[in-house]
Design a protein around this motif. Structure first.
Motif, mmCIF file in Angstrom:
data_model
loop_
_atom_site.group_PDB
_atom_site.id
_atom_site.type_symbol
_atom_site.label_atom_id
_atom_site.label_comp_id
_atom_site.label_asym_id
_atom_site.label_seq_id
_atom_site.Cartn_x
_atom_site.Cartn_y
_atom_site.Cartn_z
ATOM 1 N N UNK A 230 -9.499 3.670 14.010
ATOM 2 C CA UNK A 230 -9.934 2.375 14.551
ATOM 3 C C UNK A 230 -9.459 2.193 16.004
ATOM 4 N N UNK B 253 -4.886 12.754 -0.257
ATOM 5 C CA UNK B 253 -3.989 12.161 0.742
ATOM 6 C C UNK B 253 -3.111 11.101 0.109
ATOM 7 N N UNK C 242 -11.820 10.588 4.324
ATOM 8 C CA UNK C 242 -10.807 9.850 3.552
ATOM 9 C C UNK C 242 -11.331 9.447 2.182
ATOM 10 N N UNK D 205 0.831 -1.213 0.000
ATOM 11 C CA UNK D 205 0.000 0.000 0.000
ATOM 12 C C UNK D 205 0.865 1.262 0.000
ATOM 13 N N UNK D 206 2.030 1.177 0.628
ATOM 14 C CA UNK D 206 2.865 2.373 0.761
ATOM 15 C C UNK D 206 3.897 2.503 -0.357
ATOM 16 N N UNK E 164 -6.679 5.466 8.973
ATOM 17 C CA UNK E 164 -7.608 4.349 9.162
ATOM 18 C C UNK E 164 -7.301 3.626 10.474
ATOM 19 N N UNK E 165 -6.019 3.340 10.687
ATOM 20 C CA UNK E 165 -5.640 2.627 11.910
ATOM 21 C C UNK E 165 -5.880 3.484 13.156
ATOM 22 N N UNK F 7 -3.490 7.699 4.456
ATOM 23 C CA UNK F 7 -4.786 7.002 4.523
ATOM 24 C C UNK F 7 -4.680 5.771 5.440
ATOM 25 N N UNK F 8 -3.583 5.007 5.279
ATOM 26 C CA UNK F 8 -3.371 3.838 6.142
ATOM 27 C C UNK F 8 -3.331 4.273 7.608
ATOM 28 N N UNK F 9 -2.508 5.278 7.898
ATOM 29 C CA UNK F 9 -2.351 5.734 9.283
ATOM 30 C C UNK F 9 -3.675 6.231 9.865
ATOM 31 N N UNK G 9 -13.804 8.319 7.906
ATOM 32 C CA UNK G 9 -13.925 7.580 6.649
ATOM 33 C C UNK G 9 -14.545 8.447 5.568
ATOM 34 N N UNK H 262 -6.479 -1.786 4.500
ATOM 35 C CA UNK H 262 -5.921 -1.619 5.849
ATOM 36 C C UNK H 262 -6.785 -2.350 6.864
ATOM 37 N N UNK I 224 3.487 -2.222 12.316
ATOM 38 C CA UNK I 224 3.093 -0.840 12.070
ATOM 39 C C UNK I 224 3.482 -0.467 10.646
ATOM 40 N N UNK J 110 2.046 4.819 16.406
ATOM 41 C CA UNK J 110 1.826 5.532 15.139
ATOM 42 C C UNK J 110 2.553 6.880 15.168
ATOM 43 N N UNK K 232 -1.108 7.498 0.253
ATOM 44 C CA UNK K 232 -1.533 6.216 0.808
ATOM 45 C C UNK K 232 -1.105 6.051 2.262
ATOM 46 N N UNK K 233 0.114 6.488 2.565
ATOM 47 C CA UNK K 233 0.596 6.326 3.937
ATOM 48 C C UNK K 233 -0.302 7.076 4.917
ATOM 49 N N UNK L 254 -7.460 1.733 -0.203
ATOM 50 C CA UNK L 254 -6.436 1.733 0.853
ATOM 51 C C UNK L 254 -7.096 1.540 2.227
#
Lengths: 233, 233
Positions: free
Chosen positions: B192, B179, B172, A172-173, B188-189, B184-186, B169, A188, A230, B103, B181-182, A184
């Motif tokens: 959550x 944004x 995003x 993804x990155x 999302x996590x 968006x991943x961060x 969400x 995730x 991570x 994170x 991808x990094x 994405x």
């Protein structure tokens, strides 16, 4: 009295195996729903999750009754307390299978995540199904040797799943991937659900092994390692 | 004997309050580390998580000893079994605070997620800190009225956090956001983790309320709703 207690312990153990079978079925169907975008199957997994919750609650009630009636001590008490914890992990695994199904349902008729990650998710879901099946065998194991062998298998599968989880983030990155944000986000979450499912199985395997080995005397269960995977770490 | 048991129950209850204070401190520092990119503070939260795990294990051992020695039944047994479950949720909340800190650490000196979401995460972390503080008060509450009032506050905060999770969400997945991808991943996590933290608090609040009301007689704890907040749902 002792004989009655042994009989009741066997009932609790059978109850755990039954719940584990439901979890295996849920994950098996969630995996198919996810990889083939089968919305009807996804909805079935989601609605069937209530059954797993009911079974877990009923088993907990039964277990608490046994503690009240039999006043177990030492290893017997460890066994029944562990049953409560194992049912809680199984219940959570059912939730995660339903979450995976929910992702498939929401993206229907499309798939979940970028196309390039489909093979990774197919492998993660295959491993999660295997882990769930191993868990049934673990809870149904007849002797310590079998227990240890299966517990080791579960841990090995979990290690593979962790590696795939890491590779999901790497993909993804990476600069190559031209994924939309929605892909994405989905990837995730999906990867996280697959990974957590196996974590719970490892946690159960550790509990069963502690009971088998008597190591609960100095039980130091490692909690989930801090952010084991991570993104971009 | 009865008096000894009451004394021991009070010890268990105090032990839960102590763990909850550590969780509150962890979340409070994780929130600062996350919103200000304070890497030293993030590392502190991560390394201090082992202390929460230790306290939870010690409390569980103590609780199991009490069951073995006192053979509690009925409401008393429910109380000690609930203590085991509550310590498990608190332990998990500590993990989530550490995940949030992780994170922040990995993205240092940058921030986590897209800039546009910073105010949302600041609000989510503020609410999580409030929830953790409310949890300490709940576990330390002197009477049923207070318990119910605080439990309702926790649930109200959780509803707000769920709304913010959903709005993460929405943001995003909107076309406006550009944004990486990094990010968006961060995001999302992080979202959550914030959401799950509050879920565990609600789960504890429900357990405490069941015990207070005696409703455990027909305990039907709703498990985490299936994918309560699914992206783009």
């Amino acid at each position: 009295m002792r004989e009655v207690f042994q009989q009741e312990l066997a009932e609790v153990s059978n109850g755990l195996v039954e719940i584990a079978r439901h979890v295996e079925s849920a994950m098996q169907r969630a995996a198919v729903a996810f990889t083939t975008s089968d919305v009807a199957l996804a909805e079935q997994v989601i609605s069937d999750d209530a059954r797993i919750d009911e079974l877990a609650i009923a088993l907990d009630e039964h277990t608490i009754e046994i503690i009240a009636r039999q006043s177990p001590v030492a290893r017997d008490l460890r066994l029944v307390v562990s049953a409560l914890r194992i049912s809680s992990s199984l219940e959570r695994m059912g939730d995660l299978a339903a979450h995976i199904a929910a992702l498939a349902r929401y993206r229907f008729p499309g798939g979940v995540g970028p196309n390039t990650l489909r093979p990774v998710f197919a492998e993660m879901s295959r491993l999660d199904v295997a882990v769930a099946r191993q868990l049934v065998a673990l809870l149904d194991a007849g002797n310590d040797e079998e227990t240890n062998r299966i517990a080791d298998e579960i841990k090995a599968s979990d290690t593979q799943i962790d590696d795939l989880h890491r590779s999901t983030f790497d993909a993804l990155l990476s600069d190559d991937i031209q994924a939309q944000s929605v892909e994405v986000v989905d990837a995730t979450l999906a990867s996280r659900y697959f990974e957590r499912f196996a974590d719970h199985a490892v946690s159960i395997a550790q509990k069963v092994q502690y009971l088998t080995s008597g190591e609960w005397m100095q039980e130091k269960e490692p909690s989930t390692p801090v952010a084991p995977v991570t993104p971009g770490a």
